[in-house]
Design an enzyme around this catalytic site. Structure first.
Site, PDB file in Angstrom:
ATOM      1  CG  PHE A 115      -8.296  10.244  34.514  1.00 59.94           C
ATOM      2  CD1 PHE A 115      -7.858  11.506  34.126  1.00 59.94           C
ATOM      3  CD2 PHE A 115      -7.380   9.202  34.533  1.00 59.94           C
ATOM      4  CE1 PHE A 115      -6.535  11.729  33.792  1.00 59.94           C
ATOM      5  CE2 PHE A 115      -6.059   9.416  34.199  1.00 59.94           C
ATOM      6  CZ  PHE A 115      -5.633  10.682  33.824  1.00 59.94           C
ATOM      7  CE  LYS A 165      -6.952  -0.477  35.967  1.00 61.83           C
ATOM      8  NZ  LYS A 165      -6.241   0.690  36.522  1.00 61.83           N
ATOM      9  CG  MET A 483       2.343  15.655  -3.860  1.00 60.90           C
ATOM     10  SD  MET A 483       2.725  15.261  -5.567  1.00 60.90           S
ATOM     11  CE  MET A 483       3.088  13.528  -5.481  1.00 60.90           C
TER      12      MET A 483
HETATM   13  C1  LIG Z   1       0.345  11.232  -3.345  1.00 55.77           C
HETATM   14  C2  LIG Z   1      -0.357  10.014  -3.842  1.00 55.77           C
HETATM   15  C3  LIG Z   1      -0.447   9.771  -5.213  1.00 55.77           C
HETATM   16  C4  LIG Z   1      -1.032   8.611  -5.688  1.00 55.77           C
HETATM   17  N1  LIG Z   1      -1.005   8.347  -7.031  1.00 55.77           N
HETATM   18  C5  LIG Z   1      -1.365   7.123  -7.484  1.00 55.77           C
HETATM   19  C6  LIG Z   1      -1.149   6.721  -8.828  1.00 55.77           C
HETATM   20  O1  LIG Z   1      -0.635   7.456  -9.647  1.00 55.77           O
HETATM   21  N2  LIG Z   1      -1.500   5.469  -9.194  1.00 55.77           N
HETATM   22  C7  LIG Z   1      -2.054   4.585  -8.306  1.00 55.77           C
HETATM   23  O2  LIG Z   1      -2.301   3.440  -8.680  1.00 55.77           O
HETATM   24  N3  LIG Z   1      -2.308   4.940  -7.048  1.00 55.77           N
HETATM   25  C8  LIG Z   1      -1.954   6.175  -6.611  1.00 55.77           C
HETATM   26  N4  LIG Z   1      -2.155   6.500  -5.281  1.00 55.77           N
HETATM   27  C9  LIG Z   1      -2.815   5.526  -4.400  1.00 55.77           C
HETATM   28  C10 LIG Z   1      -4.329   5.630  -4.487  1.00 55.77           C
HETATM   29  O3  LIG Z   1      -4.769   6.694  -3.693  1.00 55.77           O
HETATM   30  C11 LIG Z   1      -5.005   4.322  -4.005  1.00 55.77           C
HETATM   31  O4  LIG Z   1      -4.574   4.001  -2.723  1.00 55.77           O
HETATM   32  C12 LIG Z   1      -4.684   3.138  -4.882  1.00 55.77           C
HETATM   33  O5  LIG Z   1      -4.764   3.474  -6.247  1.00 55.77           O
HETATM   34  C13 LIG Z   1      -5.658   2.013  -4.591  1.00 55.77           C
HETATM   35  O6  LIG Z   1      -5.133   0.813  -5.029  1.00 55.77           O
HETATM   36  P1  LIG Z   1      -6.051  -0.421  -5.412  1.00 55.77           P
HETATM   37  O7  LIG Z   1      -7.085  -0.028  -6.405  1.00 55.77           O
HETATM   38  O8  LIG Z   1      -5.138  -1.507  -5.775  1.00 55.77           O
HETATM   39  O9  LIG Z   1      -6.917  -0.728  -4.126  1.00 55.77           O
HETATM   40  P2  LIG Z   1      -6.649  -1.166  -2.615  1.00 55.77           P
HETATM   41  O10 LIG Z   1      -6.866   0.033  -1.773  1.00 55.77           O
HETATM   42  O11 LIG Z   1      -5.425  -1.954  -2.422  1.00 55.77           O
HETATM   43  O12 LIG Z   1      -7.934  -2.065  -2.439  1.00 55.77           O
HETATM   44  C14 LIG Z   1      -7.923  -3.405  -2.772  1.00 55.77           C
HETATM   45  C15 LIG Z   1      -9.165  -3.824  -3.527  1.00 55.77           C
HETATM   46  O13 LIG Z   1      -9.099  -5.238  -3.659  1.00 55.77           O
HETATM   47  C16 LIG Z   1     -10.171  -5.848  -2.988  1.00 55.77           C
HETATM   48  N5  LIG Z   1      -9.678  -7.034  -2.298  1.00 55.77           N
HETATM   49  C17 LIG Z   1      -9.162  -7.139  -1.051  1.00 55.77           C
HETATM   50  N6  LIG Z   1      -8.825  -8.401  -0.776  1.00 55.77           N
HETATM   51  C18 LIG Z   1      -9.117  -9.120  -1.884  1.00 55.77           C
HETATM   52  C19 LIG Z   1      -8.999 -10.493  -2.225  1.00 55.77           C
HETATM   53  N7  LIG Z   1      -8.499 -11.393  -1.357  1.00 55.77           N
HETATM   54  N8  LIG Z   1      -9.396 -10.882  -3.455  1.00 55.77           N
HETATM   55  C20 LIG Z   1      -9.924  -9.988  -4.340  1.00 55.77           C
HETATM   56  N9  LIG Z   1     -10.076  -8.688  -4.059  1.00 55.77           N
HETATM   57  C21 LIG Z   1      -9.672  -8.256  -2.848  1.00 55.77           C
HETATM   58  C22 LIG Z   1     -10.732  -4.814  -2.053  1.00 55.77           C
HETATM   59  O14 LIG Z   1     -12.103  -5.066  -1.819  1.00 55.77           O
HETATM   60  C23 LIG Z   1     -10.464  -3.513  -2.809  1.00 55.77           C
HETATM   61  O15 LIG Z   1     -11.486  -3.250  -3.727  1.00 55.77           O
HETATM   62  C24 LIG Z   1      -1.604   7.685  -4.788  1.00 55.77           C
HETATM   63  C25 LIG Z   1      -1.563   7.945  -3.416  1.00 55.77           C
HETATM   64  C26 LIG Z   1      -0.916   9.083  -2.937  1.00 55.77           C
HETATM   65  C27 LIG Z   1      -0.849   9.290  -1.464  1.00 55.77           C
HETATM   66  C1  LIG Z   2      -0.623  13.933   7.666  1.00 59.70           C
HETATM   67  C2  LIG Z   2      -0.613  14.618   6.366  1.00 59.70           C
HETATM   68  N1  LIG Z   2      -0.701  15.967   6.294  1.00 59.70           N
HETATM   69  C3  LIG Z   2      -0.691  16.602   5.100  1.00 59.70           C
HETATM   70  C4  LIG Z   2      -0.605  15.894   3.934  1.00 59.70           C
HETATM   71  C5  LIG Z   2      -0.591  16.619   2.586  1.00 59.70           C
HETATM   72  N2  LIG Z   2       0.701  16.398   1.903  1.00 59.70           N
HETATM   73  C6  LIG Z   2       0.847  15.476   0.932  1.00 59.70           C
HETATM   74  S1  LIG Z   2       2.413  15.365   0.356  1.00 59.70           S
HETATM   75  C7  LIG Z   2       2.937  16.591   1.385  1.00 59.70           C
HETATM   76  C8  LIG Z   2       4.365  17.053   1.381  1.00 59.70           C
HETATM   77  C9  LIG Z   2       5.331  16.010   1.777  1.00 59.70           C
HETATM   78  O1  LIG Z   2       6.595  16.584   1.838  1.00 59.70           O
HETATM   79  P1  LIG Z   2       7.906  15.705   1.958  1.00 59.70           P
HETATM   80  O2  LIG Z   2       7.732  14.673   3.005  1.00 59.70           O
HETATM   81  O3  LIG Z   2       9.091  16.586   2.066  1.00 59.70           O
HETATM   82  O4  LIG Z   2       7.905  14.907   0.566  1.00 59.70           O
HETATM   83  P2  LIG Z   2       8.239  15.443  -0.917  1.00 59.70           P
HETATM   84  O5  LIG Z   2       6.933  15.638  -1.600  1.00 59.70           O
HETATM   85  O6  LIG Z   2       9.025  16.688  -0.813  1.00 59.70           O
HETATM   86  O7  LIG Z   2       9.012  14.308  -1.530  1.00 59.70           O
HETATM   87  C10 LIG Z   2       1.869  17.071   2.162  1.00 59.70           C
HETATM   88  C11 LIG Z   2       1.967  18.167   3.139  1.00 59.70           C
HETATM   89  C12 LIG Z   2      -0.538  14.487   4.053  1.00 59.70           C
HETATM   90  N3  LIG Z   2      -0.486  13.692   2.966  1.00 59.70           N
HETATM   91  N4  LIG Z   2      -0.532  13.870   5.253  1.00 59.70           N
END
Ligand SMILES: Cc1cc2nc3c(=O)[nH]c(=O)nc-3n(C[C@H](O)[C@H](O)[C@H](O)COP(=O)(O)OP(=O)(O)OC[C@H]3O[C@@H](n4cnc5c(N)ncnc54)[C@H](O)[C@@H]3O)c2cc1C
Ligand SMILES: Cc1ncc(C[n+]2csc(CCOP(=O)(O)OP(=O)(O)O)c2C)c(N)n1
Ligand SMILES: [Mg+2]
Lengths: 586, 192
Positions: A115, A165, A483
């Site tokens: 379970f 457990k 988005m």
């Molecule tokens: C809708 C959406 C749009 C996005 N658009 C953008 C965008 O336009 N621009 C953007 O920048 N991101 C964007 N992102 C985020 C993107 O997906 C990544 O999460 C982000 O760019 C990663 O950041 P980072 O390279 O700083 O790495 P992190 O994910 O923060 O990784 C950290 C890095 O540092 C290293 N590290 C960890 N600890 C240490 C330490 N103590 N010393 C040295 N190194 C260390 C790790 O090994 C790793 O390589 C977006 C995300 C979403 C959801």
């Molecule tokens: C759990 C999850 N499902 C689907 C997506 C894909 N996704 C990225 S942005 C977005 C729309 C988000 O809509 P809202 O919260 O209204 O934000 P807005 O872009 O309108 O500011 C979706 C569906 C995601 N990022 N995470």
């Protein structure tokens, strides 16, 4: 067995206390009842009862990111563990230190489809930094301490401990040796000195340098941000930050170019594209950053400082890899830099800054604030202006609002900004705000949300009420999964397939139903008053801002495009921002 | 700023959230020796890493190698571009129960051997022929009946391949192969 023997469950609680844990986010169930019983009998550790296990993990993430300490989660076997999986994956991608305790069926039933049994270590193996199944109470204490060591050292990440457990009931003595060092896991924190010398040499000779820093600087601790700031000021180099790095360098500083990447600024992306020497500090060349890899900073020498060797040469080949902790490396770099008499060419740097100022003058984040409806960018800007004196903590959901928050909210210090970057988990923001608020009871904590995302963990409103947490949820309601709508507009011929937010609840009534204060703003003239009403209220507030439904988030680098092929908004480009060819690129 | 449109290289990319690229870099075969704690789940971690990240496993062997049975050695043969091979090493090293990882292909000269048991159903002159070929390949007879032999052969993978191919020509075969085991040449002992 010595007379000091205590139960496995009590060992768990003692180990948590010895690790300095003050809060555990969790949800009970059959397989963890002994631990809940042990929790009941003590008063060092506070348990926060969430309303869904995913919420527990995000809350622990918010707690961890805002304090620099590991977050702790406690869930039951089976559905408790599987509900935690999204949060664990989120923490893995964003390098957040967590220890998640899961209950398991008794050892003799493991494998029998008992379970609420699931193969927790099997399911979480790819979404944790490491995991353990503790089959003998003899191993429990050591495993607990080791888990904290693994979660917090090197590149941080989530660690699961699955505890059957019967192991929770079994008795054993407790040694209290918290030193959890591992016999093989010893991440390198100090850089190879010769490489630091080489890095300084490259940077000294740079004509068009850029520093690109990320979440690793935040992971490393506030000292790393300070050292980065010192170095940037000492060198007069431009600096840009990733989404995960925001706050690692003061946003108001003129040397800050803003965020880079897909929705980064014009000046940051052009500086990346044209630079001749790039210093990447604690960032991982994510695909949201690089765009087209073969056109990424094509004429640059790249230095990459990262604590995780697997981040190096993963997406982009670098010229000088340095495995080290960000703070340690920056300390050494500054020392060597100061010891040199040579300095970079001032003339070259001045010309570089002149070029950057030209890009900056494009004013890529300008928008038209006039109109009948509230512009989402403007809502964020006003939220920032009206709250900045209070040094707020900001979390977000995922979507356009998240990007606008990154662009228009200014972070002067680390650990103020919590967002789901790597996994992009809708539903992250409110539980994360709850975790951050618990760690900082006196602070203003705001979740900048979208109307679609907020519904994904809406049940956590109850948690905020139960623990009297005055979190604010600031929803930009554009009636769309904005988005998604934006991509459909630019790329799928404006066929808005399933991206309209149909049948939304009445958020004011929802707020009331949960015992929150509700605020709704629809008229641009009421925006400031609405925001003020939200922050003035001593309690949780759900503030809904009705914003322009068709606004897109710019700048934008279409996927598969290079940094210099960026799309700008209507203010910069006129209405026809994107031609047919550009659309194919998105 | 004008949109320059898709570049030649990506002209065929459909609209997507990711860049689509097909990698045309050269792929190479590498042999790794991975020293790990002999604990439950460690093999699953290694295999899961390969399947989860899309790396190839050509062959994998595992056995404990220390007197106290506390450590195991995993031999992995894989194929990938230079960057992928470097990633594989870094990703393996990142696993908590991994002590160290040796890319034998890069570290220097090494010996690679494989062992196979090959059952062949053969009668009459095929029987004699199979024994003759076994002799040439220095395969030994591990079992025999009036209609069959089981040969034990060891050596480089290519040699084993070609022996099996020969046997297939003579009759129905069944094969059990160990996968590659490998060790560096010279007197240096790899620490565990
Ligand atoms: C809708 C959406 C749009 C996005 N658009 C953008 C965008 O336009 N621009 C953007 O920048 N991101 C964007 N992102 C985020 C993107 O997906 C990544 O999460 C982000 O760019 C990663 O950041 P980072 O390279 O700083 O790495 P992190 O994910 O923060 O990784 C950290 C890095 O540092 C290293 N590290 C960890 N600890 C240490 C330490 N103590 N010393 C040295 N190194 C260390 C790790 O090994 C790793 O390589 C977006 C995300 C979403 C959801
Ligand atoms: C759990 C999850 N499902 C689907 C997506 C894909 N996704 C990225 S942005 C977005 C729309 C988000 O809509 P809202 O919260 O209204 O934000 P807005 O872009 O309108 O500011 C979706 C569906 C995601 N990022 N995470
Ligand atoms: Mg929306």
């Amino acid at each position: 067995m010595s007379t000091d023997a205590i139960s496995g469950a009590e060992i768990v609680i003692k180990a948590l206390a010895d690790q300095g844990v003050d809060v555990v986010f969790g949800y009970p169930g059959g397989a963890v009842l002994p631990i809940y019983d042990a929790l009941f009998k003590q008063n060092h550790i506070r348990h926060i009862l969430v309303r869904h296990e995913q919420g527990a993990v995000h809350a622990a993430e918010g707690y961890a990111r805002s304090t620099g300490k590991p977050g702790v989660v406690l869930v039951t076997s089976g559905p408790g563990a599987t509900n935690a999986v999204t949060g664990l994956t989120d923490a893995l991608l964003d390098s957040i230190p967590l220890v998640c305790l899961t209950g398991q069926v008794p050892t003799h039933l493991i494998g029998n489809d008992a379970f609420q049994e699931c193969d927790t270590t099997g399911i979480t193996r790819p979404c944790t930094k490491h995991n353990y199944l503790v089959k003998r109470v003899d191993d429990l204490e050591k495993t607990m301490h080791e888990a904290f060591y693994v979660a917090t050292s090197g590149r941080p990440g989530p660690v699961v401990i699955d505890i059957p457990k019967d192991v929770q009931f079994a008795s054993h003595d407790y040694q209290g040796k918290t030193n959890g060092h591992h016999k093989t896991y010893r991440p390198q924190v100090k850089a190879d000195h010769a490489r630091i010398e080489e890095a300084v040499e490259l940077l000294m000779n740079a004509k068009k340098p850029v520093i690109y820093a990320g979440g690793g600087v935040i992971n490393s601790g506030p000292a790393a941000s300070q050292l980065l700031t010192d170095f940037v000021r000492m060198t007069n180099f431009p600096v840009t930050l990733t989404l995960m790095g925001l706050g690692a360098f003061p946003a108001q500083d003129p040397q800050f170019l803003g965020m880079l990447g897909m929705h980064g600024t014009y000046e940051a992306n052009w500086a990346m594209h044209d630079c001749d020497v790039m210093l990447c500090l604690g960032a991982r060349f994510d695909d949201r950053i690089t765009g087209r890899v073969d056109a990424f900073a094509p004429n640059s020498k790249k230095i990459h400082i990262d604590i995780d060797p697997s981040s190096i040469n993963k997406n982009v080949r670098v010229d000088l890899p340095i495995v080290a902790d960000a703070a340690h490396a920056m300390e050494d770099l500054i020392k060597v830099w100061k010891s040199k008499h040579k300095k970079p060419s001032e003339a070259a740097l001045a010309a570089w800054w002149k070029q950057i100022e030209e890009w900056r003058s494009k004013d890529c984040l300008a928008y038209d604030p006039e109109g009948e409806t509230i512009k989402p960018q403007h809502a964020i800007k006003r939220l920032y202006e009206l709250t900045k004196d209070r040094d707020p903590l900001i979390t977000t959901e995922v979507g356009q609002h998240q990007m606008w928050a990154a662009q228009y909210f200014q972070f002067e210090k680390p650990n103020r900004w919590m967002t789901s970057g790597g996994l992009g988990t809708m539903g992250y923001g409110m539980p994360a705000a709850i975790g951050a608020q618990l760690a900082h009871p006196e602070k203003l904590v705001i979740d900048i949300a979208g109307e679609a995302s907020i519904l994904m963990n809406i049940q956590e409103m109850s948690t905020a009420v139960q623990y009297r947490l005055p979190v604010k949820v600031f929803v930009l309601n554009n009636q769309y999964m904005g988005m998604v709508r934006q991509w459909q507009e630019l790329l799928h011929g404006s066929r808005y397939s399933e991206s309209y937010s149909e049948a939304l609840p009445d958020f004011l009534k929802l707020a009331e139903a949960y015992g929150w204060k509700g605020v709704r703003v629809t008229d641009p003239a009421d925006l400031d008053a609405g925001i003020q009403e939200m922050i003035d209220h001593d309690g949780p507030v759900f503030c809904e801002i009705a914003v322009d439904q068709s606004e897109n988030c710019y700048p934008m680098i279409p996927s598969g495009a290079a940094h210099n092929e960026m799309l700008l908004g209507p203010v910069q480009e006129g209405e026809e921002a994107i031609d047919e060819k550009g659309k194919v690129l998105v | 700023m004008a949109i320059s449109g898709p570049s030649e290289k990506n002209a065929k990319q459909p609209g997507a959230a990711y860049e689509f690229i097909s990698n045309t870099e050269d792929k190479r075969r590498h042999t790794f020796a991975v020293i790990v704690d002999n604990e439950p789940g460690v093999l699953a971690r290694v295999i899961g890493l390969f399947s989860g990240r899309g790396y190839n496993i050509e062959s994998l062997t595992v056995s404990t190698v220390t007197e106290d049975e506390s450590t195991s050695r995993i031999n992995i043969v894989t194929i990938g571009t230079a960057m992928v091979i470097e990633q594989i090493k870094a990703q393996l090293e990142r696993l908590v129960p991994v002590h160290n990882v040796h890319d034998l292909t890069i570290e220097g000269p090494h010996v690679e051997k494989e062992l196979a048991l090959v059952k062949v159903k053969a009668t009459d002159h095929q029987r004699r022929e199979s024994l003759r070929i076994a002799d040439i390949y220095k395969a030994r007879v591990a079992d025999t009946t009036l209609e069959s032999f089981v040969f034990l052969i060891d050596g480089e993978a290519e040699k084993v391949d070609s022996f099996i191919e020969m046997m297939r020509a003579l009759g129905e075969v069944e094969v059990a192969r160990s996968g590659v085991v490998a060790i560096s040449r010279g007197s240096t002992i790899t620490p565990v």
